[in-house]
Design an enzyme around this catalytic site. Structure first.
Site, mmCIF file in Angstrom:
data_model
loop_
_atom_site.group_PDB
_atom_site.id
_atom_site.type_symbol
_atom_site.label_atom_id
_atom_site.label_comp_id
_atom_site.label_asym_id
_atom_site.label_seq_id
_atom_site.Cartn_x
_atom_site.Cartn_y
_atom_site.Cartn_z
ATOM 1 N N ASP A 1 -10.255 -24.681 28.364
ATOM 2 C CA ASP A 1 -10.640 -25.572 27.264
ATOM 3 C C ASP A 1 -12.102 -26.004 27.403
ATOM 4 O OD1 ASP A 1 -9.560 -27.277 25.033
ATOM 5 O OD2 ASP A 1 -10.263 -28.882 26.344
ATOM 6 N N GLU B 1 -24.326 -15.064 20.097
ATOM 7 C CA GLU B 1 -25.291 -14.729 21.145
ATOM 8 C C GLU B 1 -25.145 -15.688 22.331
ATOM 9 O OE1 GLU B 1 -29.121 -14.540 19.348
ATOM 10 O OE2 GLU B 1 -30.072 -14.042 21.261
HETATM 11 O O1 TEU Z 1 -11.281 -28.008 21.438
HETATM 12 C C1 TEU Z 1 -12.668 -28.161 21.583
HETATM 13 C C2 TEU Z 1 -13.434 -28.303 20.362
HETATM 14 O O2 TEU Z 1 -14.630 -28.358 20.476
HETATM 15 C C3 TEU Z 1 -12.713 -28.379 19.046
HETATM 16 O O3 TEU Z 1 -11.593 -29.140 19.207
HETATM 17 C C4 TEU Z 1 -13.503 -29.007 17.954
HETATM 18 O O4 TEU Z 1 -14.217 -30.108 18.415
HETATM 19 C C5 TEU Z 1 -12.576 -29.477 16.878
HETATM 20 O O5 TEU Z 1 -11.836 -28.377 16.425
HETATM 21 C C6 TEU Z 1 -13.325 -30.039 15.716
HETATM 22 O O6 TEU Z 1 -12.363 -30.369 14.750
HETATM 23 C C7 TEU Z 1 -10.486 -28.090 22.549
HETATM 24 C C8 TEU Z 1 -9.026 -28.031 22.149
HETATM 25 O O7 TEU Z 1 -8.779 -26.800 21.538
HETATM 26 C C9 TEU Z 1 -8.718 -29.204 21.275
HETATM 27 O O8 TEU Z 1 -7.399 -29.173 20.796
HETATM 28 C C10 TEU Z 1 -8.955 -30.466 22.071
HETATM 29 O O9 TEU Z 1 -8.794 -31.574 21.236
HETATM 30 C C11 TEU Z 1 -10.344 -30.483 22.668
HETATM 31 O O10 TEU Z 1 -10.707 -29.267 23.296
HETATM 32 C C12 TEU Z 1 -10.429 -31.532 23.747
HETATM 33 O O11 TEU Z 1 -9.687 -31.117 24.849
#
Ligand code: TEU
Length: 561
Positions: free
Chosen positions: A232, A294
């Site tokens: 993540d 990139e």
């Molecule tokens: O997501 C990281 C992330 O940057 C996205 O969630 C983005 O900010 C978001 O889609 C904007 O709407 C990961 C996970 O996939 C997410 O479910 C978590 O909430 C997040 O990390 C924090 O752990």
């Protein structure tokens, strides 16, 4: 082991489709191909997948009970979103114990059984690893926050206020773009950093003890037999030492989409060494939420960082041939020269499903509602064929194989701090009143069911050979049967406006894929493919027909060439 109904047929051998060929059989060079290059991944968001105990939240036993459905579909690997102990401020992405299962989802024994059953069915299991932050209820943070003198104080990122009393820098948190990425901890009078919710303090990877503790969490699951990790926001584990302000031209963009520091690469190399030290080709696919292919490509390193990295521009691309051509070219330009392997994602648990995005995009572009309704399913079907025929590892988000759209969730039912509830609506399993989610004691599911559940459920669609579920199954089987599709080269072909055409080839195996992104038929005779055998058509069940030269509206075909 829980398997409902008879065991599925051997994966990838469907009527009319040649039996599976392993890459090793085909590659004269005999080069070894790691499994994650050929695999089709399937993302499970456990809260919404299947529930075994009627509490309205999906769980590990629910997943285990449906493994045979996934084996029937033909996917090779499961990525399971977080099921660790968590206060659920971000529905599991706020972890309070990296090495245990939250009781809501089951326990470690249930997890072990799930992995064992998946392996018996020939599927790999990849779990989420959340290295950028913990829950504020994690004992590490509780300890760190207890006093400035705590031995774990520096496991997190603490700073004094700016001279005017405001947060230490101008970084913006995700979700609420007006919120600073800092919260004042009153009793110790310092601010702590959180790129996401205040309940998700960022770990400080500059602290060697944090690195060691997080490496231990990887070892814990590797020792239990997982095949890999989806990491993540993994580009977040290195921060600029001075934590400088983000420049004004990116004001309003959350810092998690901007953080791109050299030190992260060093940390990924250490993680890669750890993972590769285990037998059995374990892997890591990183979520690198930088919106440039990139930039994402650099996180593969020199084949010594991530095995795979998610590349999100295609996840935000509208249903437009020109945009897709750009996304594919960007991947070819940035990822291929490194000898790295691309990934393709249309939907996940953080964004509106692609069917919904394409419909909304078309509506914004002025498409009539009746036309949009007519094109919605064909677009989703053509997108499925595109996803499964591009060069790279495809990831299917649970429910995309049913052609699900987002649920329209009323404001008073929304629960996610990021407003991402629509794509997380619970998965319909059958045509019964509760769609396979029988609730106990008048409880309700944590989110409503996905829309059109009476027809877009697994049982109903399995009974209909013309359903999108069967299309996904056939596309996966064809990808498996034709090494060119799984592993071959990619050569774009000149094609009329609004379409994409590309050839995939691996030694004697070759196919051509044609995709029409428009709502009108397009004459493709100029490509010289009239009469070629149609292996797969997004709108048709009958393979082995001859290509007429005309591509239907929103139609994708795979030709044997
Ligand atoms: O997501 C990281 C992330 O940057 C996205 O969630 C983005 O900010 C978001 O889609 C904007 O709407 C990961 C996970 O996939 C997410 O479910 C978590 O909430 C997040 O990390 C924090 O752990």
């Amino acid at each position: 082991m829980v398997v409902h109904g008879p065991l599925p047929p051997p994966r990838h051998s469907l009527a009319g489709i040649p039996g599976p060929k392993s890459a090793g059989e085909t590659l004269l060079s005999g080069a070894h191909i790691p499994w994650w290059k050929e695999a089709v991944f399937y993302q499970i968001y456990p809260r919404s997948f299947a529930d075994s105990d009627g509490d309205g939240v999906g769980d590990l036993a629910g997943i285990r009970a449906h493994l045979s459905d996934l084996a029937w579909l033909g996917v090779d690997a499961l990525w399971i979103s977080p099921f660790f102990r968590s206060p659920m401020a971000d529905f599991g992405y706020d972890v309070s114990d990296f090495c245990d299962v939250d009781p809501l989802f089951g326990d470690l024994a249930e997890f072990d059984a799930l992995v064992a059953d998946a392996h018996l069915l020939g599927m790999k299991v990849v779990i989420d690893w959340v290295p950028n932050h913990t829950s504020d209820q994690h004992p590490w943070f509780v300890d760190a926050a207890s006093s400035r003198e705590s031995s774990r104080r520096h496991w997190y990122v603490w700073r004094d206020a700016a001279p005017d009393g405001s947060p230490p820098n101008n970084w913006v948190a995700a979700f609420d773009l007006t919120a600073p990425a800092w919260t004042l901890h009153e009793s110790t009078d310092q601010w702590y950093l959180h790129l996401f919710e205040a309940a998700q303090p960022d770990l400080n990877w500059d602290e060697p003890a944090v690195v060691e503790a997080m490496h231990d969490t990887l070892r814990f699951w590797l020792d239990r037999g997982v095949d890999g990790f989806r990491a993540d926001v993994v580009h977040g584990i290195g921060k600029h030492p001075a934590l400088p302000d983000d420049p004004p031209e990116v004001a309003g963009i959350p810092h998690c989409a901007l953080n791109d520091e050299p030190i992260t690469h060093e940390r990924l190399r250490a993680i890669r060494t750890l993972i590769d030290s285990y037998p059995g080709e374990r892997m890591m696919v990183g979520e690198v939420f930088l919106l440039s292919t990139e930039a994402v490509a650099t996180y593969y390193g020199n084949d010594d960082e991530l095995h795979l990295a998610f590349n999100f521009p295609p996840l935000f691309a509208p249903w437009l041939a020109s945009r897709w051509a750009e996304c594919i070219e960007d991947a070819r330009r940035s990822i291929d020269p490194r000898g790295a392997w691309p990934t393709w994602v249309l939907s996940n648990h953080d964004n509106p499903r692609h069917r919904t995005r394409y419909d909304r995009g078309a509506a914004r572009a002025g498409e009539e509602p009746a036309t949009a309704a007519r094109r919605s399913e064909p677009r989703a079907r053509a997108a499925a064929v595109l996803l499964l025929t591009l060069r790279g590892t495809p990831f299917i988000f649970q429910g995309d194989e049913l052609g699900l759209a987002d649920a329209d969730i009323p404001e008073d039912v929304r629960v996610d701090p990021g407003g991402r509830d629509g794509c997380r609506a619970v998965l319909p399993w059958d045509g019964s009143k509760d769609h396979g989610w029988p609730m106990r004691d008048g409880m309700t599911t944590w989110l409503p069911s996905a829309p059109e559940a009476d027809s877009r459920n697994r049982v109903t669609q399995r009974g209909r050979p013309d359903s999108i579920l069967h299309l996904y199954r056939r596309a996966i089987a064809i990808r498996r049967a034709c090494p060119a599709l799984a592993l071959g080269s990619y050569d774009p072909l000149a094609s009329p406006e609004g379409t994409l055409a590309f050839r995939r080839q691996l030694e004697s195996s070759a196919c051509t894929v044609l995709v029409n992104f428009t709502g009108d038929p397009v004459e493709m005779a100029s490509l010289g493919l009239v009469g070629a055998t149609v292996l797969l058509a997004s709108d048709d069940t009958a393979p082995a027909e001859r290509f007429s030269g005309l591509l239907g509206p929103d139609q994708a075909v795979v030709l044997s060439t």
